[in-house]
Design a protein around this motif. Sequence first.
Motif, mmCIF file in Angstrom:
data_model
loop_
_atom_site.group_PDB
_atom_site.id
_atom_site.type_symbol
_atom_site.label_atom_id
_atom_site.label_comp_id
_atom_site.label_asym_id
_atom_site.label_seq_id
_atom_site.Cartn_x
_atom_site.Cartn_y
_atom_site.Cartn_z
ATOM 1 N N LEU B 50 -81.782 9.451 23.865
ATOM 2 C CA LEU B 50 -81.751 8.291 22.990
ATOM 3 C C LEU B 50 -81.782 8.701 21.522
ATOM 4 O O LEU B 50 -81.083 8.165 20.698
ATOM 5 N N ARG B 51 -82.656 9.683 21.161
ATOM 6 C CA ARG B 51 -82.731 10.001 19.761
ATOM 7 C C ARG B 51 -81.818 11.163 19.394
ATOM 8 O O ARG B 51 -81.711 11.531 18.262
ATOM 9 N N ARG B 52 -81.180 11.752 20.367
ATOM 10 C CA ARG B 52 -80.297 12.854 20.016
ATOM 11 C C ARG B 52 -78.843 12.420 19.924
ATOM 12 O O ARG B 52 -78.018 13.166 19.456
ATOM 13 N N CYS B 53 -78.511 11.221 20.439
ATOM 14 C CA CYS B 53 -77.111 10.870 20.488
ATOM 15 C C CYS B 53 -76.582 10.513 19.107
ATOM 16 O O CYS B 53 -75.387 10.519 18.889
ATOM 17 N N GLU B 54 -77.471 10.238 18.159
ATOM 18 C CA GLU B 54 -76.992 9.987 16.810
ATOM 19 C C GLU B 54 -76.939 11.313 16.065
ATOM 20 O O GLU B 54 -77.775 12.170 16.267
ATOM 21 N N HIS B 67 -84.863 1.484 14.772
ATOM 22 C CA HIS B 67 -84.390 1.532 16.145
ATOM 23 C C HIS B 67 -85.503 0.986 17.047
ATOM 24 O O HIS B 67 -86.396 1.719 17.459
ATOM 25 N N ALA B 68 -85.423 -0.317 17.329
ATOM 26 C CA ALA B 68 -86.538 -0.983 18.021
ATOM 27 C C ALA B 68 -86.894 -0.339 19.364
ATOM 28 O O ALA B 68 -88.074 -0.124 19.638
ATOM 29 N N PRO B 69 -85.909 -0.015 20.235
ATOM 30 C CA PRO B 69 -86.307 0.555 21.525
ATOM 31 C C PRO B 69 -87.072 1.870 21.381
ATOM 32 O O PRO B 69 -88.009 2.137 22.130
ATOM 33 N N LEU B 70 -86.712 2.676 20.384
ATOM 34 C CA LEU B 70 -87.420 3.942 20.163
ATOM 35 C C LEU B 70 -88.893 3.672 19.865
ATOM 36 O O LEU B 70 -89.783 4.278 20.459
ATOM 37 N N TYR B 71 -89.152 2.704 18.943
ATOM 38 C CA TYR B 71 -90.535 2.446 18.552
ATOM 39 C C TYR B 71 -91.310 1.792 19.688
ATOM 40 O O TYR B 71 -92.498 2.075 19.874
ATOM 41 N N ALA B 72 -90.622 0.942 20.468
ATOM 42 C CA ALA B 72 -91.293 0.333 21.621
ATOM 43 C C ALA B 72 -91.732 1.432 22.585
ATOM 44 O O ALA B 72 -92.848 1.406 23.129
ATOM 45 N N ARG B 76 -95.581 2.697 23.781
ATOM 46 C CA ARG B 76 -95.988 2.913 25.169
ATOM 47 C C ARG B 76 -96.548 4.311 25.361
ATOM 48 O O ARG B 76 -97.539 4.512 26.067
ATOM 49 N N TYR B 77 -95.917 5.298 24.723
ATOM 50 C CA TYR B 77 -96.401 6.680 24.861
ATOM 51 C C TYR B 77 -97.792 6.823 24.248
ATOM 52 O O TYR B 77 -98.645 7.524 24.784
ATOM 53 N N GLY B 78 -97.994 6.158 23.085
ATOM 54 C CA GLY B 78 -99.316 6.213 22.453
ATOM 55 C C GLY B 78 -100.372 5.636 23.380
ATOM 56 O O GLY B 78 -101.461 6.191 23.536
ATOM 57 N N PHE B 79 -100.033 4.527 24.028
ATOM 58 C CA PHE B 79 -100.945 3.890 24.977
ATOM 59 C C PHE B 79 -101.264 4.843 26.128
ATOM 60 O O PHE B 79 -102.414 5.077 26.473
ATOM 61 N N ARG B 80 -100.179 5.443 26.681
ATOM 62 C CA ARG B 80 -100.373 6.308 27.860
ATOM 63 C C ARG B 80 -101.143 7.559 27.511
ATOM 64 O O ARG B 80 -101.948 8.062 28.292
ATOM 65 N N LYS B 81 -100.888 8.095 26.303
ATOM 66 C CA LYS B 81 -101.569 9.322 25.885
ATOM 67 C C LYS B 81 -103.079 9.098 25.866
ATOM 68 O O LYS B 81 -103.846 9.930 26.342
ATOM 69 N N HIS B 82 -103.495 7.944 25.347
ATOM 70 C CA HIS B 82 -104.932 7.692 25.277
ATOM 71 C C HIS B 82 -105.488 7.249 26.608
ATOM 72 O O HIS B 82 -106.684 7.416 26.868
ATOM 73 N N ALA B 83 -104.641 6.694 27.466
ATOM 74 C CA ALA B 83 -105.108 6.283 28.792
ATOM 75 C C ALA B 83 -105.527 7.486 29.625
ATOM 76 O O ALA B 83 -106.220 7.342 30.625
ATOM 77 N N TRP B 170 -93.089 6.276 12.870
ATOM 78 C CA TRP B 170 -93.317 7.002 14.130
ATOM 79 C C TRP B 170 -94.821 7.040 14.429
ATOM 80 O O TRP B 170 -95.269 6.681 15.514
ATOM 81 N N SER B 171 -95.615 7.471 13.434
ATOM 82 C CA SER B 171 -97.071 7.545 13.623
ATOM 83 C C SER B 171 -97.649 6.158 13.856
ATOM 84 O O SER B 171 -98.564 5.977 14.657
ATOM 85 N N MET B 172 -97.087 5.179 13.153
ATOM 86 C CA MET B 172 -97.616 3.822 13.267
ATOM 87 C C MET B 172 -97.395 3.275 14.680
ATOM 88 O O MET B 172 -98.288 2.639 15.257
ATOM 89 N N ALA B 173 -96.209 3.551 15.232
ATOM 90 C CA ALA B 173 -95.918 3.062 16.578
ATOM 91 C C ALA B 173 -96.870 3.694 17.584
ATOM 92 O O ALA B 173 -97.441 3.004 18.439
ATOM 93 N N GLU B 174 -97.082 5.015 17.460
ATOM 94 C CA GLU B 174 -98.008 5.674 18.385
ATOM 95 C C GLU B 174 -99.417 5.132 18.218
ATOM 96 O O GLU B 174 -100.151 4.951 19.195
ATOM 97 N N ASP B 175 -99.790 4.871 16.958
ATOM 98 C CA ASP B 175 -101.141 4.377 16.692
ATOM 99 C C ASP B 175 -101.339 2.968 17.241
ATOM 100 O O ASP B 175 -102.437 2.610 17.660
ATOM 101 N N LEU B 176 -100.255 2.179 17.254
ATOM 102 C CA LEU B 176 -100.365 0.831 17.817
ATOM 103 C C LEU B 176 -100.662 0.922 19.317
ATOM 104 O O LEU B 176 -101.488 0.160 19.843
ATOM 105 N N GLY B 177 -100.016 1.875 19.996
ATOM 106 C CA GLY B 177 -100.298 2.076 21.419
ATOM 107 C C GLY B 177 -101.744 2.479 21.635
ATOM 108 O O GLY B 177 -102.433 1.970 22.522
ATOM 109 N N ARG B 178 -102.222 3.403 20.788
ATOM 110 C CA ARG B 178 -103.615 3.841 20.868
ATOM 111 C C ARG B 178 -104.573 2.657 20.675
ATOM 112 O O ARG B 178 -105.510 2.454 21.444
ATOM 113 N N ALA B 179 -104.268 1.835 19.638
ATOM 114 C CA ALA B 179 -105.136 0.691 19.343
ATOM 115 C C ALA B 179 -105.143 -0.285 20.514
ATOM 116 O O ALA B 179 -106.191 -0.838 20.863
ATOM 117 N N GLY B 180 -103.977 -0.492 21.128
ATOM 118 C CA GLY B 180 -103.901 -1.423 22.256
ATOM 119 C C GLY B 180 -104.773 -0.963 23.406
ATOM 120 O O GLY B 180 -105.526 -1.746 23.994
#
Lengths: 262, 328
Positions: B50-54, B67-72, B76-83, B170-180
């Motif tokens: 996904l991020r290499r095709c550009e 790129h909304a799907p990337l941040y979504a 999710r990865y941030g959430f899973r990492k902390h889970a 990028w950091s913000m998206a991961e941090d949102l997962g962590r916060a969730g």
Amino acid sequence: MVSTYILLAWTWARAAMAYRASFALMAVLGTVLAATDVAVILVIFANTTSLAGFSHDEVLFLYGASNVAFCFCDMFVGNVDRISRHIKAGTFDAMLIRPVSPWIQLATDNFSPTRAGRIAQAAAVLAYALAALDLDARRLWMVPVMIVTGVVIFASLWTLAASVQFVLTDAPEVVNAFTYGSGQLTQYPFSVYARDLVRGVTYALPLAFVNWQPGLYVLGRDDPFGTPSFMRFLGPVAAVGLALPAWLAWRRGIRHYRSTGS
Amino acid sequence: MSTRRSQGPPGPAAALNPLPAARPRAHNPALPSADPRAGPRTARHRAITLRRCETIPFHAPFHAPFHAPLYARLVRYGFRKHATYVWGALAGAFTNSVFGVLRAYVLIALWEARPGLAGYDVTHAVTYCFVTQAFIGPMQLFGGGLDVPERIRTGDIALDLVRPASLQLWSMAEDLGRAGYLFLVRGIPPVLLGAALFGVVRPSGFAGWAGFAACFLAGWAVGFAWRYLVALSVCWLVDDRGVQVGSLVLTTLLSGMMIPLPLVPGPLGELVRALPWAAMAQAPADVYLGTAPPLETLAFQASWAVALLALGALGTRAIRHKVVIQGG
């Protein structure tokens, strides 16, 4: 034993002092961080003249007496709760084969003299409170006794917390609720807490003997919960009563330690 | 020819070169795949492509389209990492709950001495205490929570800066997962305990909950923006412990986590209630209690969030130049 402790602590202290600017900054900021608790007490007393029957200076006296003991333990013993890291990393095995008690090695592990600022801050608050309160001079002998009692009680708590980590390697943070929680609990007069909680920290976990019971004697006050007056002097007994199980738990933990298995 | 070399395919090159022919590692059947989920037509493969095709232009980090799907996916990865650290999070919830109980008793004693202080009653004060303890995990009030300082120290930040996505987002998206994740595991238990022991108030109706959710998110955004700035400071200071402790002092004292900010008297009180730290705990807690108007509170938080995030964007640009100068 004491000379070994001093040697190891001095070694770590020299390591910490290698970065001078960082060292000085940490000493100052650590003191400021510890002083935030005093700031909270001052804000509370900006809104009221008495908290659960105790005045501004009396609360600062109880805070200072408990915090001198707590910060002293945090500096000289508190690092024993780093044991879970050593168990996970496998470095605890190395500590066991050295010719020094593992407890001393852990207590001095990562020893940082920057925490002395916190002891100084707590001592300054205690000195201020003693000067501001009009106390009976014949009762002041209790102040050093209660500080030594507090040191023994907190050191035993930290040792118990470290012993628990032999079985609780997955969640070492859980013991913070007991060690740092005890530090928080003893900052205020126990009359703010519910009767059952005070019973628990008097008869089950003897935190009441850190500053509450002896502090009532120094202040010349009766216990709002109505405990008999001989309990004001039971601090040293309670401290030994907690130190013994802590020592046994630590020995049991060491005996049953089975390395990480690899 | 030795048996070791027999794995190489025979061909004209082999005849000229005595060494075995080089093969792409990914297609070497002799090596087991590091991860059974990595490979063509799996979710992870798509995530990577996904991020290499550009194609990556030089200034990509500043001009990359959102790129909304990337941040979504990053959320999710941030959430899973902390889970992964569920026991650590539960231990944190336990400690926050214990401190919540201790602080609640002090506040109860204060409100018994001064009923109606700061427009709260005793139940409000107790609720405030447990709600702010619940914020410690998701808002990361004790600081940290970002990988950026470690990555600056190791030099991995150079890699992050050439990604076709902004480092800050990028950091913000991961941090949102962590916060969730921490909201669920460290946020809910202290409030439930407070409700069981003392009784707490709740936002009223759908509008109340929606207002709280919006202010909670805004508070998290201010918290992230502040921690991101603190994290970037490593690039100039090398040793970030001093800044971390300084930030810890400011955040614990001025966010309202230790004592409700309306209790701070005089002009000092007005100042601390207007600073960004008040947006992290005091503001969302007041909206939870219903003691502050949600829209005005949200505007206050949003203005700080925008200001601090803009500063963070400037900082990101600055460290990019610094990293390039250092040759990293």
